[in-house]
Design a protein around this motif. Structure first.
Motif, PDB file in Angstrom:
ATOM      1  N   ALA A  52       0.838  -1.265  -0.129  1.00 12.59           N
ATOM      2  CA  ALA A  52      -0.066   0.047   0.068  1.00 12.59           C
ATOM      3  C   ALA A  52       0.813   1.364   0.062  1.00 12.59           C
ATOM      4  CB  ALA A  52      -0.860  -0.038   1.208  1.00 12.59           C
ATOM      5  N   PRO A 145       1.329   3.305  -3.596  1.00 14.29           N
ATOM      6  CA  PRO A 145       0.729   2.138  -3.367  1.00 14.29           C
ATOM      7  C   PRO A 145       0.310   1.340  -4.599  1.00 14.29           C
ATOM      8  CG  PRO A 145      -0.432   4.008  -2.412  1.00 14.29           C
ATOM      9  CD  PRO A 145       0.667   4.692  -3.189  1.00 14.29           C
ATOM     10  N   ASN A 146       0.921   0.277  -4.514  1.00 14.64           N
ATOM     11  CA  ASN A 146       1.057  -0.612  -5.627  1.00 14.64           C
ATOM     12  C   ASN A 146       1.654  -0.321  -6.710  1.00 14.64           C
ATOM     13  OD1 ASN A 146      -1.025  -2.555  -4.480  1.00 14.64           O
ATOM     14  ND2 ASN A 146      -2.545  -0.867  -4.896  1.00 14.64           N
ATOM     15  N   GLN A 147       3.003   0.389  -6.254  1.00 13.64           N
ATOM     16  CA  GLN A 147       4.051   0.931  -7.311  1.00 13.64           C
ATOM     17  C   GLN A 147       4.393  -0.313  -8.322  1.00 13.64           C
ATOM     18  OE1 GLN A 147       5.794   3.885  -7.029  1.00 13.64           O
ATOM     19  NE2 GLN A 147       6.393   3.329  -9.283  1.00 13.64           N
TER      20      GLN A 147
END
Length: 163
Positions: A52, A145-147
């Motif tokens: 996240a 978040p969610n790179q």
């Protein structure tokens, strides 16, 4: 009398499920009026999972930590950037070290990017040092978040002014 030296280095990252960000400096030396600055170790944020989001923090002593939901993975090469500065006379001198400002450096992988902020060096940005001098540089990688996983790269400048 002022001597200024600027060296440019690359961040390189590799990832599959996780992201890895690494500063790999070219093996080169720059010479300016009896001053040599060379990179002896690249800045390596190591492997991690974005989750996240949060940050990956590398201190100038090589200690790695995180904030938020970033998960740090085993990374044997993780560590701070290291530079050697040598003057031929080796006298103690006032020195000013300039590292990037917040918001000025981004690592990119295709259309994805991550900011690199809070650069910090040891010795600090100003002071009196004896040469040869070893300088260590750490920074904070901002992970969204969610790179997206990928190969992230970029550059930054280091300037050393001996007074």
């Amino acid at each position: 009398f002022l001597i200024m030296l600027v060296s440019r280095y690359r961040f390189i990252g590799v990832a599959s499920i996780a992201a890895l960000a690494l500063l790999a400096a070219p093996a080169r030396h720059a010479l300016a009026q009896q001053l040599t600055l060379s990179n002896t170790r690249g800045l390596d944020f190591g492997r991690f999972v974005a989750g996240a989001g949060g940050t990956v923090i590398l201190a100038p002593n090589g200690a790695r930590s995180r904030t938020g939901a970033v998960v740090l993975l085993n990374s044997p090469t993780v560590g701070q950037a290291s530079f050697n500065a040598i003057r031929s006379n080796g006298n103690k001198s006032a020195v000013i070290i300039t590292i990037p400002a917040n918001g000025s450096i981004r690592l990119n992988s295709g259309t994805n990017s991550m900011a690199v902020n809070n650069f910090v060096s040891t010795p600090a940005s100003t002071g009196s040092v004896q040469t040869p001098m070893t300088m260590s540089v750490g920074a904070t990688l901002v992970v969204a978040p969610n790179q997206a996983p990928g190969t992230y790269s970029g550059t930054f400048n280091v300037t050393v002014n001996y007074q």
